[in-house]
Design an enzyme around this catalytic site. Structure first.
Site, PDB file in Angstrom:
ATOM      1  N   CYS A   1      51.338  44.053  25.756  1.00 10.52           N
ATOM      2  CA  CYS A   1      52.003  42.929  26.354  1.00 10.52           C
ATOM      3  C   CYS A   1      52.314  41.937  25.357  1.00 10.52           C
ATOM      4  CB  CYS A   1      50.994  42.300  27.342  1.00 10.52           C
ATOM      5  SG  CYS A   1      50.282  43.552  28.466  1.00 10.52           S
ATOM      6  N   HIS A  48      53.671  35.738  29.151  1.00  8.24           N
ATOM      7  CA  HIS A  48      53.431  36.838  29.635  1.00  8.24           C
ATOM      8  C   HIS A  48      52.580  36.737  31.079  1.00  8.24           C
ATOM      9  CE1 HIS A  48      51.985  40.846  30.376  1.00  8.24           C
ATOM     10  NE2 HIS A  48      50.896  40.647  30.109  1.00  8.24           N
ATOM     11  N   ASN A  95      51.907  42.490  36.569  1.00 10.10           N
ATOM     12  CA  ASN A  95      51.750  42.563  35.322  1.00 10.10           C
ATOM     13  C   ASN A  95      52.648  43.669  34.772  1.00 10.10           C
ATOM     14  OD1 ASN A  95      51.405  42.769  32.335  1.00 10.10           O
ATOM     15  ND2 ASN A  95      49.037  42.376  32.715  1.00 10.10           N
TER      16      ASN A  95
HETATM   17  N1  ACO Z   1      39.404  43.900  45.166  1.00 10.09           N
HETATM   18  C1  ACO Z   1      38.351  43.420  45.633  1.00 10.09           C
HETATM   19  N2  ACO Z   1      37.216  43.004  44.806  1.00 10.09           N
HETATM   20  C2  ACO Z   1      37.285  43.182  43.380  1.00 10.09           C
HETATM   21  C3  ACO Z   1      38.666  43.908  43.008  1.00 10.09           C
HETATM   22  C4  ACO Z   1      39.695  44.257  43.617  1.00 10.09           C
HETATM   23  N3  ACO Z   1      40.909  44.778  43.404  1.00 10.09           N
HETATM   24  N4  ACO Z   1      38.388  44.021  41.733  1.00 10.09           N
HETATM   25  C5  ACO Z   1      37.155  43.478  41.272  1.00 10.09           C
HETATM   26  N5  ACO Z   1      36.793  43.043  42.620  1.00 10.09           N
HETATM   27  C6  ACO Z   1      35.241  42.536  42.574  1.00 10.09           C
HETATM   28  C7  ACO Z   1      34.380  42.936  41.371  1.00 10.09           C
HETATM   29  O1  ACO Z   1      33.701  44.389  41.781  1.00 10.09           O
HETATM   30  C8  ACO Z   1      33.413  41.992  41.477  1.00 10.09           C
HETATM   31  O2  ACO Z   1      32.286  42.034  42.576  1.00 10.09           O
HETATM   32  P1  ACO Z   1      30.947  41.768  42.465  1.00 10.09           P
HETATM   33  O3  ACO Z   1      30.842  40.575  42.135  1.00 10.09           O
HETATM   34  O4  ACO Z   1      30.337  42.196  43.661  1.00 10.09           O
HETATM   35  O5  ACO Z   1      30.525  42.602  41.155  1.00 10.09           O
HETATM   36  C9  ACO Z   1      34.270  40.659  41.945  1.00 10.09           C
HETATM   37  O6  ACO Z   1      35.341  41.251  42.614  1.00 10.09           O
HETATM   38  C10 ACO Z   1      34.327  39.620  40.940  1.00 10.09           C
HETATM   39  O7  ACO Z   1      35.021  40.484  39.763  1.00 10.09           O
HETATM   40  P2  ACO Z   1      35.429  39.828  38.217  1.00 10.09           P
HETATM   41  O8  ACO Z   1      36.025  41.079  37.480  1.00 10.09           O
HETATM   42  O9  ACO Z   1      34.381  38.999  38.034  1.00 10.09           O
HETATM   43  O10 ACO Z   1      36.763  39.087  38.822  1.00 10.09           O
HETATM   44  P3  ACO Z   1      37.543  37.868  38.079  1.00 10.09           P
HETATM   45  O11 ACO Z   1      37.336  36.860  38.673  1.00 10.09           O
HETATM   46  O12 ACO Z   1      37.022  38.028  36.563  1.00 10.09           O
HETATM   47  O13 ACO Z   1      39.023  38.450  37.939  1.00 10.09           O
HETATM   48  C11 ACO Z   1      40.615  39.600  36.678  1.00 10.09           C
HETATM   49  C12 ACO Z   1      39.257  40.067  37.623  1.00 10.09           C
HETATM   50  C13 ACO Z   1      41.587  39.096  37.862  1.00 10.09           C
HETATM   51  C14 ACO Z   1      40.931  40.967  36.202  1.00 10.09           C
HETATM   52  C15 ACO Z   1      40.479  38.591  35.693  1.00 10.09           C
HETATM   53  O14 ACO Z   1      39.355  38.729  34.845  1.00 10.09           O
HETATM   54  C16 ACO Z   1      41.708  38.489  34.926  1.00 10.09           C
HETATM   55  O15 ACO Z   1      42.710  38.197  35.385  1.00 10.09           O
HETATM   56  N6  ACO Z   1      41.623  38.843  33.439  1.00 10.09           N
HETATM   57  C17 ACO Z   1      42.582  38.867  32.600  1.00 10.09           C
HETATM   58  C18 ACO Z   1      43.468  40.005  32.861  1.00 10.09           C
HETATM   59  C19 ACO Z   1      44.644  40.143  32.139  1.00 10.09           C
HETATM   60  O16 ACO Z   1      45.295  38.984  31.998  1.00 10.09           O
HETATM   61  N7  ACO Z   1      45.079  41.439  31.775  1.00 10.09           N
HETATM   62  C20 ACO Z   1      46.426  41.594  31.142  1.00 10.09           C
HETATM   63  C21 ACO Z   1      46.272  41.355  29.592  1.00 10.09           C
HETATM   64  S1  ACO Z   1      47.790  41.837  29.154  1.00 10.09           S
HETATM   65  C22 ACO Z   1      47.704  43.421  28.493  1.00 10.09           C
HETATM   66  O17 ACO Z   1      47.875  43.711  27.358  1.00 10.09           O
HETATM   67  C23 ACO Z   1      47.830  44.707  29.543  1.00 10.09           C
END
Ligand code: ACO
Length: 325
Positions: A119, A252, A282
């Site tokens: 990214c 990004h 993304n």
């Molecule tokens: N729908 C419903 N529930 C979900 C989903 C979904 N799609 N995905 C995860 N959950 C649930 C999980 O199972 C978890 O449930 P639990 O508490 O019962 O175990 C709960 O939601 C919370 O999950 P977390 O992973 O703690 O959620 P978080 O608030 O951290 O959000 C996210 C996740 C959106 C991925 C966040 O961590 C994030 O944005 N991280 C950065 C990602 C990013 O920027 N990636 C791109 C980088 S660039 C590249 O090089 C590709």
């Protein structure tokens, strides 16, 4: 020799198939996987993404973006003397997506290569093109981000498959006596390879390992917020500018919460943040040039505005480019 490089045209392209969060809910329900519009919007800001049709490659998406950028710059393919395509989802193992695109554009002879920094790929590619222009070896570069991330998504993993989309964005970067790109700042820290990767590879005619995207979202989130702030400050300091000089922040487009937190740390008002993540998801290396093109074409980013581009992604890689548009 020109002292600077300057963006003279932008373009972008999205494949026509748009999937709303409701479409993703329905798609995952067929696999007995639960997700919801509320969860996706609240955690990421994403409301929709575009997926390329079967058989459509990254170079297919790059082509209309490149043509639009050339047209906006008033340039023809034969004017281009460098092509860099930032992508992690190239058409083939080799040759590069850039050479395939070069042939599709009808250009012969200029250097063409891919940039693999996930990214952060677009800010890496722009930095390399800027350097090549300022050393005098190139006058007119096409710098593109193009991705078909839908091909490497694990649709059994709701924590990742709802986050990404396909698309492309392009700029024409030309030698100029006026700025232009003011400062760049690139970094990588390979100790974090495992938090965001697609670990599979091809060997002996077979895919070895898992060829689908894996991410530790929380680890990525924490690192991203810190490194984006330090890269932005480094470019401002190199250019002798301050946060107050920034007209537009185009980070990004991974997650609206990361983007807003970056803007807040730089004390930028919300109106200065260009966000397209709600409609594009993304799109990895394509996300920054796509957002830039949207903001140029809707009249927000104007000639002379100071723009901060910021990338962060797998590797871990990150970087920023500060420019006067
Ligand atoms: N729908 C419903 N529930 C979900 C989903 C979904 N799609 N995905 C995860 N959950 C649930 C999980 O199972 C978890 O449930 P639990 O508490 O019962 O175990 C709960 O939601 C919370 O999950 P977390 O992973 O703690 O959620 P978080 O608030 O951290 O959000 C996210 C996740 C959106 C991925 C966040 O961590 C994030 O944005 N991280 C950065 C990602 C990013 O920027 N990636 C791109 C980088 S660039 C590249 O090089 C590709």
């Amino acid at each position: 020799m020109s002292r600077y490089s300057r963006i003279t045209g932008t373009g972008s392209h999205l494949p026509p198939r748009r999937l709303s969060n409701a479409d993703m809910v329905a798609m995952l329900a067929q696999r007995d996987i639960e997700t919801s519009d509320e969860w996706i919007v609240e955690r990421t800001g994403i409301r929709a993404r575009h997926f390329a049709a079967e058989g459509v490659s990254a170079s297919d998406l790059a082509l209309p973006a490149a043509r639009a950028a050339l047209e906006a710059a008033g340039r023809k393919p034969e004017d281009v003397d460098l092509i860099i395509v930032a992508t992690s989802t190239p058409d083939m193992v080799f040759p590069s997506c850039a050479t395939i695109l070069q042939a599709k554009l009808g250009i012969v002879g200029c250097p063409a290569f891919d940039m693999q920094a996930v990214c952060s790929g677009f800010v890496y590619a722009l930095t390399v093109a800027d350097s090549m222009i300022r050393t005098g070896s190139v006058r007119c570069a096409l710098v593109i981000g193009a991705e078909v991330f839908s091909r490497i998504l694990d649709f059994n993993d709701r924590t990742t498959c709802v986050l990404f989309g396909d698309g492309s964005g392009a700029v024409v970067l030309e030698a100029s006596d006026e700025p232009g790109i003011l400062a760049t700042d690139l970094h990588a820290d390979g100790r974090h390879v495992g938090i965001l990767c697609t670990p599979g590879t091809v060997s002996g005619g077979q895919v070895l390992g898992d060829p689908l995207l894996k991410m530790d979202g929380q680890a990525v989130f924490k690192l991203a917020v810190n490194v984006l702030d330090s890269a932005a400050r480094a470019t401002l300091s190199k250019a002798g500018r301050t946060e107050a000089d920034v007209d537009w922040l185009i980070p990004h487009q991974a997650n609206i919460r990361i983007m807003q937190s970056t803007a807040r740390k730089l004390k930028l008002p919300a109106e200065k943040l260009v966000a397209t993540v709600h409609e594009h998801g993304n799109t990895s290396a394509a996300s920054i040039p796509l957002a830039l093109d949207v903001a140029v074409r809707d009249g927000r980013v104007r000639r002379g505005d100071t723009v901060m581009l910021e990338g962060v992604g797998g590797g871990f890689t990150w970087g920023a480019v500060l420019l006067d548009y």
